[in-house]
Design a protein around this motif. Structure first.
Motif, PDB file in Angstrom:
ATOM      1  N   ARG A 187       0.736  -1.080   0.001  1.00 50.18           N
ATOM      2  CA  ARG A 187       0.105   0.012   0.114  1.00 50.18           C
ATOM      3  C   ARG A 187       0.928   1.204   0.036  1.00 50.18           C
ATOM      4  O   ARG A 187       0.415   2.365  -0.331  1.00 50.18           O
ATOM      5  CB  ARG A 187      -0.982   0.110   1.258  1.00 50.18           C
ATOM      6  N   ASN A 188       2.066   1.191   0.471  1.00 54.64           N
ATOM      7  CA  ASN A 188       3.065   2.514   0.499  1.00 54.64           C
ATOM      8  C   ASN A 188       3.663   2.738  -0.731  1.00 54.64           C
ATOM      9  O   ASN A 188       4.223   3.794  -0.846  1.00 54.64           O
ATOM     10  CB  ASN A 188       4.172   2.260   1.593  1.00 54.64           C
ATOM     11  N   ARG A 218      -3.165  -1.539  11.166  1.00 53.14           N
ATOM     12  CA  ARG A 218      -3.752  -1.934   9.648  1.00 53.14           C
ATOM     13  C   ARG A 218      -3.766  -3.791  10.076  1.00 53.14           C
ATOM     14  O   ARG A 218      -4.809  -4.419   9.512  1.00 53.14           O
ATOM     15  CB  ARG A 218      -2.708  -1.925   8.699  1.00 53.14           C
TER      16      ARG A 218
END
Ligand SMILES: [Fe+2]
Ligand SMILES: [Fe+2]
Length: 373
Positions: free
Chosen positions: A79-80, A297
């Motif tokens: 996701r980064n 998360r």
């Protein structure tokens, strides 16, 4: 006059405190420090009290190792990454295909605990490499039947070893094939990672059994957890100084050092590899999160998945502590909340038993004998 009176009261209070702490002779019997010590020992679980020396040694071993906390650090996940980085990662890892032979199909088949052992045997017999490995292992000193008779039938070998053991061995065979062929690491480095992974797999399986869970998923997740390490050199930056994602200090955790050296880390690479290989989502999540980065998360995953991840992380911790590590051992702290969800004690060392150590040792010895030839 007024300040003098205040000063006199202050002195009187000080004298009282002094008298209450040490000025008075202690009453007969227990002195405060002894009482404290007695309370501490009483709070230890009975099996720890019964094996105090064993656990004292484990706690000493723990003190020798650096311990890092990653739960609060923003380690990289897919996701980064921006789209270009994602594309780069997928394309590089696509160069590592997973062989789709009988071993892989068998490993899939054995995910079902009710599968017919005769069907498994029929498929296993169709592949000479698989058959040879199963017979070699079942006839080894660790599994040989008490009668001492040599086992020649694949069906009997499967029944003697048990589905979990067979599944783990087959999956390892498949992975070994892909890794040995494509990893840029040296043979010795590859061997060390495999031995560590096998140790983690066994430890995770044993912990799952204690939780009354089917160990199939954690056995595979344990075996795979560090798979990204085999391919880290693909991404090695030519000039490490050109990209510094994290401040480099002496106590920078190894995972963040990897990010500085490659732009990624082995948990992230391993997770993407699972995606490329189309492995089950649970395996991908366990590999991606096994170091507890982005703890917030992780909390959004299902309870079952979080328990799988914690079990693998605890097994990894135990294997580093017992020196079944692929590099200089170190520890990653396991969040207390995660331990509680699994019903594990805060002190991870108390999960280790001489029997667990023996199981790990057995698997590592077996692997040393039958792999890497
Ligand atoms: Fe790892
Ligand atoms: Fe590991």
């Amino acid at each position: 006059m007024y300040p003098l009176a205040l000063f006199a009261i202050f002195l009187a209070v000080l004298a009282l405190i002094w008298l209450s702490r040490g000025g008075k002779a202690p009453s007969k019997g227990a002195t405060p420090p002894t009482r404290k010590k007695a309370k501490k020992i009483a709070s230890l679980p009975p099996f720890v009290q019964a094996n105090k020396l064993y656990y004292q040694q484990l706690l000493l071993k723990r003190k020798e190792l650096p311990c890092y906390c990653l739960a609060t650090s923003a380690i990289k996940t897919t996701r980064n990454l921006n789209e270009t980085q994602k594309e780069f990662l997928y394309q590089e890892l696509k160069k590592v295909p997973l062989p789709s032979g009988a071993a892989m199909r068998l490993s899939e088949m054995l995910r079902d605990p009710f599968v017919d052992s005769k069907e498994v045997a029929a498929l296993a017999s169709s592949d000479p490499v698989v058959s040879a490995r199963l017979l070699a292992v079942v006839n080894s000193a660790y599994f040989r039947p008490a009668s001492g008779k040599k086992v020649n039938s694949i069906h009997r070998a499967i029944l003697l070893l048990g589905f979990n053991q067979v599944r783990n061995l087959l999956f390892q065979l498949v992975l070994e094939h892909a890794v040995n062929r494509y990893s840029p690491l040296s043979k010795e480095e590859i061997r060390k990672i495999w031995l560590h992974s096998a140790a983690v797999s066994v430890a995770a399986g044993e912990l799952a059994k204690r939780q009354k869970e089917h160990p199939g998923l954690v056995l595979t997740a344990g075996l795979m957890h560090d798979i990204g390490k085999f391919f880290l050199p693909f991404f090695k930056l030519e000039d490490e100084g050109s990209f510094l994602a994290h401040e480099m200090e002496e106590d920078t955790p190894p995972l963040l050092r990897e990010e500085n050296q490659t732009g990624f880390n082995h948990a992230l690479i391993g997770g993407v590899l699972c995606y490329v290989w189309r492995l089950p989502k649970e395996i991908m999540q366990a590999v991606s999160y096994h170091h507890f980065g982005h703890f917030d998360r992780l909390k959004r995953l299902s309870l079952r998945m979080r328990r799988v991840i914690t079990t693998v992380a605890v097994a990894d911790y135990i294997c580093h502590l017992l020196r079944y590590a692929d590099e200089d051992p170190y520890l990653y702290e396991i969040p207390k909340e995660a331990l509680a969800e699994c019903g594990f004690p805060d002190q991870v060392e108390f999960l280790i038993t001489p029997e667990l150590e023996k199981e790990i040792e057995k698997m590592v010895a077996l692997l040393k004998e039958y792999s890497f030839q």
